[in-house]
Design a protein around this motif. Structure first.
Motif: not given
Length: 301
Positions: A236, A54-55, A234, A50-51, A47-48
């Motif tokens: 990712n 969401t921001e 990030y 993909w989070k 989740w870290s």
């Protein structure tokens, strides 16, 4: 349903098609499951990672500005390449060799060169021979490369679309006294646009995607380039690639959906009303072209 190009499948063909479809679905499910397991084993589903998507910061700071530059370059290239491609496509059909030959040479030359090479040449040209700032140079180079390549491709699409029309259209126009320019502008082009629209839209989708070449080689801050900055901050990489791919899919789906709607609308609007073009109508058409009022007599030279 049976038609000239398609025979309705019989019982054996239906069973065979059903088996092929089932096998394809199973293989696709296995592929998706393997991708999911591989990403999970590599920790790409945390989740870290993909989070950030969401921001708002990831979008407002990186992705949306990059998407804006992508749309800016693609829109400029489309606006310039479409009329330029139509001009060269029609010029290649000219009766005059001094028009037809240069137009053909230009189209074949730029169509044969990779679009990335055109961008690199344009970037060097702007750097050496113009006063374009280093900040604006990547945008200029990307748009120039896209215009030169896609205008040549669109020229061939326009030419093929016009040549695909029945010869009877041109012969009928000549029979009622229309000149070649009138035939092209009032009869051939309006019909060809509807037939060419799917190919034109496909090329416009290519323009949107090819803006990414400028981000890779010229540092143009388009969507894919902005993704690289986001992934560096990030950590990712894989999730950022997936999100950007989804953005491209949605963007191109919107473009093709709009084109389908426009094509259907054009087809409905161009259905024949059954009206017959008379001599007075031809006189008015000729008079309008030369800027004099129609007399209802003669008018055709």
């Amino acid at each position: 349903m049976t038609s000239v190009l398609y025979d309705a499948p019989g019982p054996k063909a239906k069973r065979r098609n059903l088996i092929f479809s089932a096998v394809f679905v199973v293989l696709l499910a296995l592929l998706l499951w393997w991708i999911w397991r591989t990403m999970d084993d590599k920790g790409q589903l945390k989740w870290s990672l993909w989070k950030p998507f969401t921001e708002s910061e990831a979008w407002t700071t990186y992705l949306l500005p990059g998407l804006g530059d992508t749309l800016k370059a693609a829109t400029l290239a489309m606006i310039i390449a479409l009329p330029l491609g139509a001009f060269f496509g029609i010029s290649r059909m000219s009766d005059h060799r001094w028009v037809r030959m240069p137009a053909g040479a230009v189209v074949e030359f730029f169509r044969a060169i990779p679009v990335l090479l055109l961008m690199l040449f344009a970037n060097e040209f702007y750097a050496r021979y113009t006063d374009v700032s280093s900040a604006d140079r990547p945008l200029y180079a990307v748009v120039t490369g896209l215009v030169l390549y896609n205008a040549s491709v669109l020229a061939e699409i326009v030419r093929a679309g016009i040549l695909a029309l029945p010869k009877g259209q041109t012969e009928a126009a000549q029979a009622i006294g229309l000149r070649k320019g009138q035939t092209m502008s009032t009869i051939l082009l309006p019909q060809a646009v509807t037939a060419m629209l799917p190919a034109i839209v496909s090329q416009l989708v290519v323009i949107v995607k090819d803006t990414a070449l400028g981000g890779v080689m010229l540092g143009f801050t388009e969507l894919l380039n902005a993704r690289g900055t986001l992934a560096a901050n990030y950590a990712n990489v894989i999730p950022s690639f997936i999100v950007v791919a989804v953005v491209y899919i949605v963007l191109n789906f919107i473009l093709t959906s709009f084109a389908s709607w426009l094509e259907a609308r054009l087809r409905r609007s161009k259905r024949s009303t059954g009206a017959v073009l008379g001599a007075e109508d031809v006189d008015e058409l000729n008079a309008a072209e030369i800027g004099t009022p129609g007399t209802g007599k003669g008018g055709i030279t």
